[in-house]
Write a protein that holds these residues in place. Structure first.
Motif, mmCIF file in Angstrom:
data_model
loop_
_atom_site.group_PDB
_atom_site.id
_atom_site.type_symbol
_atom_site.label_atom_id
_atom_site.label_comp_id
_atom_site.label_asym_id
_atom_site.label_seq_id
_atom_site.Cartn_x
_atom_site.Cartn_y
_atom_site.Cartn_z
ATOM 1 N N ALA A 106 5.042 9.964 -70.877
ATOM 2 C CA ALA A 106 5.890 8.968 -70.023
ATOM 3 C C ALA A 106 7.174 10.033 -69.851
ATOM 4 C CB ALA A 106 6.111 7.932 -70.550
ATOM 5 N N ASP A 155 4.837 7.323 -58.982
ATOM 6 C CA ASP A 155 5.852 6.309 -58.670
ATOM 7 C C ASP A 155 7.211 7.184 -59.068
ATOM 8 O OD1 ASP A 155 4.386 4.117 -57.928
ATOM 9 O OD2 ASP A 155 3.949 3.569 -59.942
ATOM 10 N N LEU A 156 7.189 8.382 -59.240
ATOM 11 C CA LEU A 156 8.460 9.144 -59.619
ATOM 12 C C LEU A 156 8.856 9.428 -58.486
ATOM 13 C CD1 LEU A 156 7.743 11.375 -62.968
ATOM 14 C CD2 LEU A 156 9.254 9.297 -62.704
ATOM 15 N N ARG A 168 10.431 12.190 -56.079
ATOM 16 C CA ARG A 168 10.237 13.724 -56.033
ATOM 17 C C ARG A 168 10.525 14.285 -54.808
ATOM 18 N NH1 ARG A 168 5.234 10.599 -55.737
ATOM 19 N NH2 ARG A 168 4.168 10.946 -53.423
ATOM 20 N N TRP A 228 2.105 10.791 -61.289
ATOM 21 C CA TRP A 228 3.292 10.078 -61.291
ATOM 22 C C TRP A 228 3.420 9.633 -60.088
ATOM 23 C CZ3 TRP A 228 2.986 14.455 -64.290
ATOM 24 C CH2 TRP A 228 2.960 14.200 -65.938
#
Length: 235
Positions: free
Chosen positions: A118, A152-153, A155, A150
């Motif tokens: 995480a 939802d990060l 970017r 990932w």
């Protein structure tokens, strides 16, 4: 919901007449995009004990700095990998990277997602390809990993640029890899202390990600963490 209910009998029939196969060896498996028991046993995850800086795994512990972290100046603040680069992982990644095998990619993503680090960062970005390599391959494998693992990060695809074409690191001995990538990267804009996650496919000597992190910090980045799907181990 009703579509899923209607499709279940059809999926069962397909599995009966065309059982899913292990993407590494072709053996029968219980579920698509999964490894068979034998290939699972040949797949080594990176787990503690490990180096607290670069994540290099040890056969026994406690956690301690590896010799590279004691002797080399890393610019990144931490690095984690999911697998040791060997066996089925190396085989499947080569099939995706050089042949575009999406089934191999889905298998590795599914395996990595079972125990994914995480990261709490402001922004995530891939190690970039030179434009000529991107045209040849048609996709950036690090960007594919970032989006799949990932989603939802926040970017950015092109914050970090590879403006100089370099020889493939795979073809070079470790002693020449650092010089090969020196000055090959640049940052599109000034940063203001943002924490970053840099994603790449395989960590070998660390020359590529270390140079990327160097230029990111020179452009104003704060903490920079690195994730690679797999890594080589010291011998």
């Amino acid at each position: 919901m009703w579509k899923t209910w209607l499709l279940r009998p059809l999926e069962g029939l397909l599995d009966l007449f065309f059982p899913p196969q292990c993407p590494s060896c072709g053996g029968t498996v219980r579920e698509a995009f999964c490894l068979c028991d034998n290939c699972q046993s040949l797949t080594r995850r990176v787990t503690p004990p490990w180096c607290p800086r670069c994540g290099h795994p040890f056969s026994r512990g406690p956690d301690h700095l590896c010799r590279n972290c004691l002797n080399e100046l890393w610019h990144f603040d931490g690095l984690r990998s999911s697998f040791v680069y060997r066996g089925p992982v190396a085989k499947l990644w080569a099939r995706f990277k050089y042949r575009g095998d999406r089934g191999a990619f889905r298998t590795l993503v599914k395996l990595a997602a079972q125990d994914l680090p995480a990261f709490e960062v402001d922004l995530a970005l891939p190690v970039p390809l030179h434009s000529s390599r991107l045209r040849e391959r048609t996709f950036n494998q690090a960007w594919c990993l970032l989006r799949a693992l990932w989603p939802d990060l926040p970017r950015r695809y092109n914050l970090l640029l590879r403006h100089r074409k370099t020889a493939s690191q795979v073809t070079l001995p470790p002693s020449k890899r650092k010089a090969n990538v020196r000055g090959a990267f640049s940052v599109r804009e000034r940063l203001s202390g943002e924490s970053l996650l840099l994603v790449d496919d395989v960590f070998t000597t660390g020359a590529t990600v270390n140079e990327c992190v160097r230029v990111l910090k020179a452009a104003g980045a704060g903490r920079v963490l690195v994730y690679t799907l797999a890594r080589s181990i010291l011998t």
